[in-house]
Design an enzyme around this catalytic site. Structure first.
Site, PDB file in Angstrom:
ATOM      1  N   ARG A 139       0.838  -1.205   0.000  1.00  0.00           N
ATOM      2  CA  ARG A 139       0.000   0.000   0.000  1.00  0.00           C
ATOM      3  C   ARG A 139       0.868   1.249   0.000  1.00  0.00           C
ATOM      4  NH1 ARG A 139      -1.519   1.837   4.616  1.00  0.00           N
ATOM      5  NH2 ARG A 139      -2.118  -0.178   5.478  1.00  0.00           N
ATOM      6  N   TYR A 196     -15.046  18.992 -14.258  1.00  0.00           N
ATOM      7  CA  TYR A 196     -15.529  17.612 -14.433  1.00  0.00           C
ATOM      8  C   TYR A 196     -16.634  17.297 -13.410  1.00  0.00           C
ATOM      9  CZ  TYR A 196     -15.497  12.515 -14.275  1.00  0.00           C
ATOM     10  OH  TYR A 196     -15.875  11.208 -14.279  1.00  0.00           O
ATOM     11  N   ASP A 205      -6.122  19.991 -13.726  1.00  0.00           N
ATOM     12  CA  ASP A 205      -6.539  18.682 -14.226  1.00  0.00           C
ATOM     13  C   ASP A 205      -6.236  18.666 -15.721  1.00  0.00           C
ATOM     14  OD1 ASP A 205      -7.898  16.519 -15.297  1.00  0.00           O
ATOM     15  OD2 ASP A 205      -9.570  16.660 -13.884  1.00  0.00           O
ATOM     16  N   LYS A 211      -8.242   7.828 -18.981  1.00  0.00           N
ATOM     17  CA  LYS A 211      -8.483   8.399 -20.302  1.00  0.00           C
ATOM     18  C   LYS A 211      -7.239   8.225 -21.184  1.00  0.00           C
ATOM     19  CE  LYS A 211     -12.156   9.354 -17.980  1.00  0.00           C
ATOM     20  NZ  LYS A 211     -12.361  10.600 -17.274  1.00  0.00           N
TER      21      LYS A 211
HETATM   22  C1  LIG Z   1     -12.735  11.016 -15.918  1.00  0.00           C
HETATM   23  C2  LIG Z   1     -12.232  12.302 -15.383  1.00  0.00           C
HETATM   24  C3  LIG Z   1     -11.956  12.461 -14.010  1.00  0.00           C
HETATM   25  C4  LIG Z   1     -12.213  11.373 -12.989  1.00  0.00           C
HETATM   26  O1  LIG Z   1     -11.380  10.284 -13.171  1.00  0.00           O
HETATM   27  P1  LIG Z   1     -11.798   8.764 -12.814  1.00  0.00           P
HETATM   28  O2  LIG Z   1     -10.592   7.997 -13.201  1.00  0.00           O
HETATM   29  O3  LIG Z   1     -13.022   8.435 -13.610  1.00  0.00           O
HETATM   30  O4  LIG Z   1     -12.080   8.740 -11.344  1.00  0.00           O
HETATM   31  C5  LIG Z   1     -11.444  13.675 -13.586  1.00  0.00           C
HETATM   32  N1  LIG Z   1     -11.246  14.695 -14.462  1.00  0.00           N
HETATM   33  C6  LIG Z   1     -11.521  14.579 -15.772  1.00  0.00           C
HETATM   34  C7  LIG Z   1     -11.273  15.746 -16.676  1.00  0.00           C
HETATM   35  C8  LIG Z   1     -12.024  13.383 -16.283  1.00  0.00           C
HETATM   36  O5  LIG Z   1     -12.301  13.286 -17.592  1.00  0.00           O
END
Ligand SMILES: *Cc1c(COP(=O)(O)O)cnc(C)c1O
Length: 424
Positions: free
Chosen positions: A82, A134, A206, A231
């Site tokens: 962990r 998001y 982000d 993504k």
């Molecule tokens: C999908 C996404 C998230 C969240 O990520 P997860 O892996 O689904 O928890 C955060 N920010 C953006 C811009 C996203 O597209």
């Protein structure tokens, strides 16, 4: 600089001390070397030394949860999986090298990065966030962070100066996404970083939509860059994971401490898959962008389409900012179809190659209806204010052959918007 993150605590697992000196120095030297290479070379080689025991070019997945100590407290850098895992560490080093940061931390999801970051702020305080953040981040700020006494102000940051009136004396972080989702509005990272630092807060960006290939927020003044690895970084729609990268040792220690305490860690298997995905990030992103540009231009020419949103188009109101702060425009294209919800619905049902699904950033093309899918939880009033109208369609353009993608879009448009004279 980390003026406002409170509650600093030493990392429980200060591992490096116990590494044999020589080993550690070689690693440091490798870091320096690796950072001199181009993006593709870093993607393939950072954190990827062959296994010292067998010579395996691809290091094996390290599934062990615990690691042998030669005497009490003496170990090779890992104690318990962990708090640290070799496969995860390889991935973290690779992403850090791609974002031009010193420290990378991998998480069980992009949302776990958000949760850990907010948790590290301690009780109370204030967040300033871009208004079309998001959906999951919006939900976390408004429904979960409030339980920690943290309030969030959402601001339209197209004009960076709008941030000034949102600051409070207890503002600890500013949270930005650029381009935003699904209307692909841009935020000037450099300008926001300057204003954030003047106020003594830290800037989180982000960077999921751009990926490290097209944009490196740390170089533009951000303190922390975060990604949903789910993504583009993994890129194959088969792993849910997140990552945070920073140059600040204090932020790194704090996030590590909180992550370890909360247990928000990815599995070794997912870390390995994401690392494999990341090795082709540069090749995929180039193709995503080439295809997205072709799709955007194609849609722009169609009279069945009201408008197209893509930062790479000259018609995008912030096209110049896109060229200035990023090295490319990404693979996401949104457009408004003529004929309202019914046309959008028919279009999405008629696509054959594009799959009707949420998410983005995989090699395969996806299409979705933000108003009824990804943004359904947002009130209609807010949705309309953000431009998430009923005729808005979002495409995650994949890396298939472009001729096939364009033919698919054309035939779906033909079904959705029949060529009636009154529509021309
Ligand atoms: C999908 C996404 C998230 C969240 O990520 P997860 O892996 O689904 O928890 C955060 N920010 C953006 C811009 C996203 O597209």
């Amino acid at each position: 600089m980390t003026p406002n993150i409170t509650d600093s605590a030493p990392a429980e697992d200060a591992t490096n001390e116990s590494l044999p000196n020589g080993f550690h120095q070689i690693e440091e030297h490798n870091h320096e070397q690796i950072r001199k290479y181009g993006f593709g070379t870093r993607a393939i080689h950072a954190g990827q030394q062959p296994d010292p025991h067998t010579g395996a070019v691809i290091p094996p997945i390290s599934l062990s949860t615990t690691f042998q100590q030669s005497s009490i407290g003496m170990h090779k850098g890992f104690e318990y999986s962990r708090s640290g895992n070799p496969t995860r560490q390889s991935f973290e080093e690779a992403v850090a090298a791609l974002e031009k940061g010193k420290y990378g931390l991998a998480f069980s999801s992009g949302s776990a990065v958000t949760a850990t970051l907010v948790s590290s702020l301690g009780f109370g305080g204030h967040i300033v966030s871009v208004n079309d953040v998001y959906g999951g981040t919006y939900r976390y700020f408004t429904k979960v962070a409030v339980n920690q006494g943290i309030e969030t102000t959402f601001v339209d940051l197209i004009d960076p100066n709008n941030i000034k009136s949102a600051f409070r004396t207890n503002t600890k972080i500013v949270w930005v996404e650029t381009p935003t989702n699904p209307t692909l509005r841009l935020v000037d990272i450099r300008a926001i970083a300057r204003l954030t630092h003047l106020h003594g807060a830290i800037l989180v960006v982000d960077n999921t939509f751009m990926s490290p290939y097209f944009q490196n927020p740390l170089e533009l003044g951000a303190d922390i860059v975060v990604h949903s690895v789910t993504k583009y970084i993994n890129g194959h729609s088969d792993v849910v994971m997140g990552v945070a990268v920073t140059n600040d040792p204090e932020i790194n220690e704090k996030l590590r401490f909180h992550q370890n305490s909360m247990g928000a860690v990815p599995s070794a298997f997912d870390s390995w898959l994401a690392n494999r995905g990341l090795k082709t990030l540069h090749v995929r992103m180039r193709q995503h962008q080439e295809n997205a540009m072709a799709v955007a231009r194609f849609l722009e020419k169609s009279y069945k389409v009201e408008s197209v949103i893509y930062p790479g188009l000259e018609s995008h109101p912030q096209h110049n900012l896109a060229k200035k702060q990023a090295k490319g425009f990404g693979g996401m294209v949104s457009f408004r179809i003529k004929g309202g919800f019914d046309s959008a619905n028919k279009f999405l049902q008629s696509l054959k190659l594009f799959t009707l699904a949420e998410s983005l950033g995989g090699v395969e093309s996806l299409a979705e209806h933000p108003a009824r899918m990804t943004h359904a939880s947002i009130s209609e009033e807010v949705r309309i204010a953000l431009g998430v109208t009923d005729n808005l369609v979002r495409l995650s353009v994949g890396i298939e052959d472009i001729e096939d993608l364009l033919l698919d879009i054309q035939q779906a448009l033909d079904v959705a918007v029949p060529s009636l004279p009154n529509l021309i």
